[in-house]
Design a protein around this motif. Structure first.
Motif, PDB file in Angstrom:
ATOM      1  N   LYS A   7       0.834  -1.209   0.000  1.00 45.99           N
ATOM      2  CA  LYS A   7       0.000   0.000   0.000  1.00 45.99           C
ATOM      3  C   LYS A   7       0.864   1.253   0.000  1.00 45.99           C
ATOM      4  CE  LYS A   7      -4.302  -1.599   2.170  1.00 45.99           C
ATOM      5  NZ  LYS A   7      -5.162  -1.487   3.385  1.00 45.99           N
ATOM      6  N   GLU A   8       1.937   1.225   0.769  1.00 47.47           N
ATOM      7  CA  GLU A   8       2.841   2.380   0.834  1.00 47.47           C
ATOM      8  C   GLU A   8       3.508   2.608  -0.516  1.00 47.47           C
ATOM      9  OE1 GLU A   8       6.299   4.134   3.847  1.00 47.47           O
ATOM     10  OE2 GLU A   8       5.473   2.116   4.146  1.00 47.47           O
ATOM     11  N   ALA A   9       3.915   1.533  -1.165  1.00 49.24           N
ATOM     12  CA  ALA A   9       4.524   1.653  -2.490  1.00 49.24           C
ATOM     13  C   ALA A   9       3.530   2.213  -3.502  1.00 49.24           C
ATOM     14  CB  ALA A   9       5.046   0.302  -2.952  1.00 49.24           C
ATOM     15  N   SER A  10       2.291   1.759  -3.428  1.00 48.75           N
ATOM     16  CA  SER A  10       1.266   2.265  -4.330  1.00 48.75           C
ATOM     17  C   SER A  10       1.026   3.757  -4.103  1.00 48.75           C
ATOM     18  CB  SER A  10      -0.032   1.477  -4.142  1.00 48.75           C
ATOM     19  OG  SER A  10      -1.027   1.925  -5.024  1.00 48.75           O
ATOM     20  N   ALA A  11       0.919   4.154  -2.839  1.00 46.90           N
ATOM     21  CA  ALA A  11       0.679   5.560  -2.512  1.00 46.90           C
ATOM     22  C   ALA A  11       1.839   6.451  -2.943  1.00 46.90           C
ATOM     23  CB  ALA A  11       0.432   5.702  -1.015  1.00 46.90           C
ATOM     24  N   ALA A  12       3.036   5.870  -3.021  1.00 44.49           N
ATOM     25  CA  ALA A  12       4.217   6.640  -3.426  1.00 44.49           C
ATOM     26  C   ALA A  12       4.339   6.760  -4.946  1.00 44.49           C
ATOM     27  CB  ALA A  12       5.474   5.979  -2.859  1.00 44.49           C
ATOM     28  N   GLY A  13       3.391   6.182  -5.684  1.00 38.64           N
ATOM     29  CA  GLY A  13       3.401   6.298  -7.134  1.00 38.64           C
ATOM     30  C   GLY A  13       3.970   5.109  -7.867  1.00 38.64           C
ATOM     31  N   GLY A  23       2.484   2.079  -7.975  1.00 37.42           N
ATOM     32  CA  GLY A  23       1.438   1.083  -8.087  1.00 37.42           C
ATOM     33  C   GLY A  23       1.406   0.325  -9.398  1.00 37.42           C
ATOM     34  N   LEU A  24       1.803   0.967 -10.487  1.00 36.80           N
ATOM     35  CA  LEU A  24       1.774   0.310 -11.798  1.00 36.80           C
ATOM     36  C   LEU A  24       3.127  -0.264 -12.181  1.00 36.80           C
ATOM     37  CD1 LEU A  24      -0.488   2.810 -13.788  1.00 36.80           C
ATOM     38  CD2 LEU A  24      -1.155   0.717 -12.577  1.00 36.80           C
ATOM     39  N   GLU A  25       4.118  -0.139 -11.308  1.00 34.99           N
ATOM     40  CA  GLU A  25       5.425  -0.741 -11.563  1.00 34.99           C
ATOM     41  C   GLU A  25       5.419  -2.200 -11.108  1.00 34.99           C
ATOM     42  OE1 GLU A  25       8.857   1.418 -10.297  1.00 34.99           O
ATOM     43  OE2 GLU A  25       7.991   3.370 -10.803  1.00 34.99           O
ATOM     44  N   ASP A  26       6.465  -2.922 -11.476  1.00 36.44           N
ATOM     45  CA  ASP A  26       6.600  -4.311 -11.061  1.00 36.44           C
ATOM     46  C   ASP A  26       6.491  -4.408  -9.547  1.00 36.44           C
ATOM     47  OD1 ASP A  26       7.563  -7.085 -12.195  1.00 36.44           O
ATOM     48  OD2 ASP A  26       8.663  -6.769 -10.323  1.00 36.44           O
ATOM     49  N   ASP A  27       5.886  -5.498  -9.061  1.00 35.92           N
ATOM     50  CA  ASP A  27       5.669  -5.610  -7.623  1.00 35.92           C
ATOM     51  C   ASP A  27       6.958  -5.608  -6.810  1.00 35.92           C
ATOM     52  OD1 ASP A  27       6.497  -8.288  -8.139  1.00 35.92           O
ATOM     53  OD2 ASP A  27       4.421  -8.945  -8.336  1.00 35.92           O
ATOM     54  N   ALA A  28       8.089  -5.891  -7.452  1.00 36.53           N
ATOM     55  CA  ALA A  28       9.371  -5.801  -6.747  1.00 36.53           C
ATOM     56  C   ALA A  28       9.723  -4.371  -6.360  1.00 36.53           C
ATOM     57  CB  ALA A  28      10.491  -6.393  -7.608  1.00 36.53           C
ATOM     58  N   ALA A  29       8.963  -3.414  -6.873  1.00 34.26           N
ATOM     59  CA  ALA A  29       9.221  -2.009  -6.548  1.00 34.26           C
ATOM     60  C   ALA A  29       8.955  -1.674  -5.086  1.00 34.26           C
ATOM     61  CB  ALA A  29       8.392  -1.091  -7.455  1.00 34.26           C
ATOM     62  N   VAL A  30       8.410  -2.628  -4.320  1.00 38.14           N
ATOM     63  CA  VAL A  30       8.320  -2.394  -2.874  1.00 38.14           C
ATOM     64  C   VAL A  30       9.709  -2.177  -2.289  1.00 38.14           C
ATOM     65  CG1 VAL A  30       6.133  -3.596  -2.530  1.00 38.14           C
ATOM     66  CG2 VAL A  30       8.281  -4.884  -2.422  1.00 38.14           C
ATOM     67  N   ALA A  31      10.737  -2.676  -2.980  1.00 39.06           N
ATOM     68  CA  ALA A  31      12.120  -2.443  -2.516  1.00 39.06           C
ATOM     69  C   ALA A  31      12.454  -0.959  -2.489  1.00 39.06           C
ATOM     70  CB  ALA A  31      13.099  -3.191  -3.417  1.00 39.06           C
ATOM     71  N   LYS A  32      11.845  -0.176  -3.373  1.00 40.67           N
ATOM     72  CA  LYS A  32      12.145   1.259  -3.408  1.00 40.67           C
ATOM     73  C   LYS A  32      11.718   1.960  -2.125  1.00 40.67           C
ATOM     74  CE  LYS A  32      11.759   1.822  -8.454  1.00 40.67           C
ATOM     75  NZ  LYS A  32      11.084   2.592  -9.530  1.00 40.67           N
ATOM     76  N   ILE A  33      10.603   1.525  -1.563  1.00 43.70           N
ATOM     77  CA  ILE A  33      10.142   2.121  -0.306  1.00 43.70           C
ATOM     78  C   ILE A  33      11.135   1.832   0.813  1.00 43.70           C
ATOM     79  CG2 ILE A  33       8.352   1.958   1.472  1.00 43.70           C
ATOM     80  CD1 ILE A  33       7.492   3.556  -0.940  1.00 43.70           C
ATOM     81  N   LEU A  34      11.576   0.589   0.900  1.00 45.43           N
ATOM     82  CA  LEU A  34      12.546   0.223   1.929  1.00 45.43           C
ATOM     83  C   LEU A  34      13.875   0.932   1.700  1.00 45.43           C
ATOM     84  CD1 LEU A  34      11.752  -3.592   2.045  1.00 45.43           C
ATOM     85  CD2 LEU A  34      11.096  -1.872   3.730  1.00 45.43           C
ATOM     86  N   ALA A  35      14.264   1.092   0.439  1.00 43.85           N
ATOM     87  CA  ALA A  35      15.510   1.793   0.136  1.00 43.85           C
ATOM     88  C   ALA A  35      15.428   3.255   0.559  1.00 43.85           C
ATOM     89  CB  ALA A  35      15.821   1.685  -1.357  1.00 43.85           C
TER      90      ALA A  35
END
Length: 302
Positions: A271-277, A279-291
């Motif tokens: 949800k945090e990754a989606s809210a950060a923009g 949401g339409l990227e590959d699901d591995a983009a949750v790593a960007k939030i942690l980074a």
């Protein structure tokens, strides 16, 4: 002429999984109609030898109809809406519900299809877009034996394994829910592991090479890890898909009185990754939030 050559199939929703199923059916000799709202996808499907339609109600009658849209709202629309498939389908058509939905919603949709004199298989799938392209997805199916018998050739064309979980509609969706629980948690865990590795100053490719052949690996780590290592967030399965799927997990767990703390934590991250923009990227983009929280710049974030 083989059985498949005598049959027709419709695939509603030509996304990564639906596209793979549709071209696998073509390869097996089916007459295939594809339904999608994107003109470029329809043109590409015609180039593959299929018939392309923007509205499900315009499709000629088919023996089987695969539904590969994103969520339950879309499924209801393409089946029962103004341009839906059911109004023009012939009685006895087998509808395969391949959408990841809450089991209770799958049952609701199936009851409406049965009332319209259609056959139904609760048929969520797994395997990713490459398995779909090669006709090797896994089908977690439940429904009457007669429906499975009627759809046998079509299921063989798209899958490597069909699990017949029983005649009760909803069992397939329940098993898929458990699969998505693990998939979502494993993606979040892979992102956390590789982000921590980067923070510790380790080479990401080296860490990936070691872990993928070690006890800490998972199918999702092996599949999504390269996306993070290479910084390639081209969507194969988007962040928003797991916002939906893990939402199903946690909602159904509450309904059943189950405890899903890891799912809840992973869902919060998606949800945090989606809210950060993302949401339409590959699901591995949750790593960007942690980074970002760790003060890191991973590949693909420059």
């Amino acid at each position: 002429m083989g059985v498949a050559l005598q049959q027709s199939a419709t695939v509603i929703g030509l996304g990564s999984m639906g596209w793979g199923a549709a071209v696998s059916l073509l390869r097996a000799g089916f007459r295939v109609s594809g339904v999608d709202i994107r003109p470029d996808v329809l043109a590409r499907f015609e180039g593959e030898g299929g018939q392309a339609f923007a509205r499900a109600k315009d499709v000629p009658p088919s023996d089987v109809v695969f539904v590969f849209v994103v969520n339950s709202d879309q499924a209801k629309q393409v089946l029962f809406g103004e341009d839906g498939a059911v109004a023009t389908a012939k009685p006895g058509t087998v509808f395969l519900l391949c959408v990841t939905m809450a089991p209770s919603v799958t049952v609701e949709i199936a009851e409406r299809l049965l009332a319209a004199h259609m056959q139904v298989i609760d048929a969520p799938v797994s395997g990713g877009h490459l398995k779909a392209l090669s006709g090797e997805i896994t089908v977690m199916g439940s429904g009457p034996s007669a429906a499975f018998d009627a759809a046998h050739a079509a299921l063989d064309a798209v899958s490597a394994k069909v699990f017949r979980l029983g005649e009760e509609i909803g069992l397939g969706s329940k098993v898929k829910m458990i699969n998505q629980l693990l998939a979502g948690v494993h993606i979040a865990a892979a992102a956390e592991a590789l982000t921590l590795a980067a923070k510790a100053g380790l080479d990401l490719q080296t860490v990936f090479d070691v872990i993928r052949v070690s006890a800490g690996s998972s199918w999702m780590f092996e599949n999504r890890g390269p996306h993070i290592v290479e910084g390639d967030y081209t969507p194969r399965s988007a962040v928003n898909i797991f916002v939906k799927d893990l939402g199903i997990v946690t909602d159904e767990a509450k309904r059943e009185g189950g405890e899903t703390p890891l799912s809840a934590a992973a869902l919060a991250l998606f949800k945090e990754a989606s809210a950060a923009g993302f949401g339409l990227e590959d699901d591995a983009a949750v790593a960007k939030i942690l980074a970002q929280k760790s003060g890191l710049v991973l590949p693909g974030m420059e």
